[in-house]
Design a protein around this motif. Sequence first.
Motif, PDB file in Angstrom:
ATOM      1  N   ASP A   5       0.851  -1.188   0.000  1.00  0.00           N
ATOM      2  CA  ASP A   5       0.000   0.000   0.000  1.00  0.00           C
ATOM      3  C   ASP A   5       0.887   1.238   0.000  1.00  0.00           C
ATOM      4  OD1 ASP A   5      -2.404  -1.379   0.126  1.00  0.00           O
ATOM      5  OD2 ASP A   5      -2.406  -1.439   2.322  1.00  0.00           O
ATOM      6  N   ILE A  40      -3.223   4.478  -1.486  1.00  0.00           N
ATOM      7  CA  ILE A  40      -4.205   5.062  -0.568  1.00  0.00           C
ATOM      8  C   ILE A  40      -3.945   6.566  -0.494  1.00  0.00           C
ATOM      9  CG2 ILE A  40      -5.138   5.063   1.781  1.00  0.00           C
ATOM     10  CD1 ILE A  40      -4.204   2.186   2.096  1.00  0.00           C
ATOM     11  N   LYS A  65      -7.256   4.068  -4.129  1.00  0.00           N
ATOM     12  CA  LYS A  65      -8.238   4.231  -3.041  1.00  0.00           C
ATOM     13  C   LYS A  65      -8.144   5.652  -2.509  1.00  0.00           C
ATOM     14  CE  LYS A  65      -7.258  -0.566  -2.170  1.00  0.00           C
ATOM     15  NZ  LYS A  65      -8.486  -1.304  -2.442  1.00  0.00           N
TER      16      LYS A  65
END
Length: 304
Positions: A5, A40, A65
């Motif tokens: 991530d 993210i 995201k």
Amino acid sequence: MKTLDVVVPVYNEEECIEKTLERLLKLKEAFKGKLKVNFIFVNDGSKDSSAYILEKHAKEDKSIKLINFSRNFGHQMALSAGLDYSKGDYIAIIDADLQDPPELIYNMYEKCLEGYDIVYGKRLKRKSETVFKKLTAWGFYRTLKSMCNLDIPTDTGDFRFITKDVRDAFNSMREKHRFIRGMIPWTGFKSAPLPYNRDERAAGVTKYPLSKMLKLAFDGIFSFSTKPVEFLFALSAVLFIASIFVLIGLFISEFEEEWIISFVLTFLSSIHMLAFGILGQYISRIYDETRDRPLYIVKDAINF
Ligand code: UDP
Ligand code: MG
């Protein structure tokens, strides 16, 4: 396949966010067959079109995201939210303005595989940053290091690569005044530096004005060190001894030199003010901790 991530805090970055996305998305190629990469983005209450641009891309690509804050909670809260929402095996933290080259995340991963849980970017050169910023940063990191018992690396920002164990340890720390570049080393996991040259901002201006820099510096010092209070004890001892000398001097001069007393009084009251100021820093932090408010408020989250 294991996942990575990439957490990116965003505050009014409409001028560079497209460029940043373009370079970040190339990481998918670099990690092909090794790690599945997700991004993210944490929109920290931007007032420009940053959120709109990111939402548009998130609709087309599920690996993008987006967390939208209800208002601006600050860089450290944005990173904290990104780490709270992250479920990956590895996590990279990088600014949205391309000052930290995204390609280095791959080098950080390679270093991590050598057996480190934290790989942090260590700034060698800082291109096109003002002399003021460079000087204050240089002084700050060294002051902090001399004041803390903890080994906080110097010349290191939040650009780093960590494993999920570090992330989970970090996420268990819910303090309100967050100095992430100190909190991560505090977890005690094995770490290594990755030296790099910091680039210029891709576009736009810094979102860290002096007021935000000072807040971060105070959070670093007062959350990681009790030295200011210890300094007060030492100072009060010195003052006590000095006042005895002044007393002796006053007797010898037969109380003629009243201006000395006024000087001592003003000097002492300024020291008192300093003492109150420093104690106030700690007390306000205790107050904040006891209030137990959430760190940030999420308005909506996309693709989670
Ligand atoms: N940022 C943020 N919230 C803020 C200020 C900054 O999320 O209140 C983000 C910003 O968009 C950038 C990163 O934090 O991705 C670092 O900010 P900036 O590059 O302006 O700081 P500098 O590199 O000048 O210290
Ligand atoms: Mg920057």
